[in-house]
Design a protein around this motif. Structure first.
Motif, PDB file in Angstrom:
ATOM      1  N   ARG A  92      -4.524   5.724   4.806  1.00 12.71           N
ATOM      2  CA  ARG A  92      -4.835   4.336   5.164  1.00 12.71           C
ATOM      3  C   ARG A  92      -5.775   4.313   6.356  1.00 12.71           C
ATOM      4  NH1 ARG A  92      -4.082   2.503   0.833  1.00 12.71           N
ATOM      5  NH2 ARG A  92      -2.025   2.807  -0.018  1.00 12.71           N
TER       6      ARG A  92
ATOM      7  N   TYR B 245      -7.262   1.700   9.149  1.00 10.98           N
ATOM      8  CA  TYR B 245      -7.159   0.405   9.801  1.00 10.98           C
ATOM      9  C   TYR B 245      -8.199   0.361  10.909  1.00 10.98           C
ATOM     10  CZ  TYR B 245      -2.542   0.764   7.654  1.00 10.98           C
ATOM     11  OH  TYR B 245      -1.515   0.941   6.771  1.00 10.98           O
TER      12      TYR B 245
ATOM     13  N   PHE C 263       0.821  -1.204   0.000  1.00 10.18           N
ATOM     14  CA  PHE C 263       0.000   0.000   0.000  1.00 10.18           C
ATOM     15  C   PHE C 263       0.857   1.257   0.000  1.00 10.18           C
ATOM     16  CE2 PHE C 263      -2.558  -3.231   2.221  1.00 10.18           C
ATOM     17  CZ  PHE C 263      -3.487  -3.409   1.218  1.00 10.18           C
ATOM     18  N   THR C 264       1.846   1.301   0.856  1.00 10.15           N
ATOM     19  CA  THR C 264       2.708   2.469   0.926  1.00 10.15           C
ATOM     20  C   THR C 264       3.506   2.625  -0.352  1.00 10.15           C
ATOM     21  OG1 THR C 264       2.876   2.184   3.299  1.00 10.15           O
ATOM     22  CG2 THR C 264       4.519   3.575   2.271  1.00 10.15           C
TER      23      THR C 264
ATOM     24  N   CYS D 259       1.437   3.935  -3.135  1.00 11.05           N
ATOM     25  CA  CYS D 259       1.186   5.361  -2.949  1.00 11.05           C
ATOM     26  C   CYS D 259       2.346   6.174  -3.514  1.00 11.05           C
ATOM     27  CB  CYS D 259       0.997   5.653  -1.468  1.00 11.05           C
ATOM     28  SG  CYS D 259       0.748   7.372  -1.071  1.00 11.05           S
TER      29      CYS D 259
END
Length: 128
Positions: A35, A37, A17-18, A21
């Protein structure tokens, strides 16, 4: 050259995910860099499940984001959420952190109580 590709593949597996990005959106200003969570964190009154939500700004390439809007058309909680942290602005959208600046790496946390976890989605944000 093979070592370079191996390193990239490992990074994409470990933190997809990072990395997405940073690579897919090099400007770092898009809803995908925020994000969300959440996990169960006990029970509220009448044994209604409680959930903790952490929202993290992973947009490292800018000075911060603000006016973060999250989709919440059917969201409800049996416990009060601080409106300065998370509040409804119309029937389908909620505003995070009262529209204030969220710096890179900053984490916004709140808890809510509902029978099932709610699927939060970042709709829009503005970058500095």
């Amino acid at each position: 050259m093979a070592k370079f590709y191996f390193t990239i593949i490992i990074l994409l597996i470990i933190c997809p995910f990072t990395i997405s990005c940073w690579i897919i959106y090099p400007g770092g200003c898009n809803p995908g860099c925020i994000r969300i969570y959440q996990w169960p964190s006990g029970f509220a009154g009448l044994h209604i499940p409680k959930f903790t939500v952490q929202i993290v700004n992973e947009a490292w390439n800018n000075k911060g984001v603000y006016d973060v809007q999250i989709s919440c058309p059917a969201f409800a909680s049996t416990t009060l959420i601080n409106p300065a942290v998370f509040r409804r602005i119309d029937l389908a959208n909620c505003l995070l952190y009262n529209g204030r600046i969220i710096n890179p790496g900053e984490v916004i946390t709140f808890e809510y109580s509902n029978i099932l976890p709610y699927p939060f989605i970042v709709l829009d944000l503005k970058c500095m």
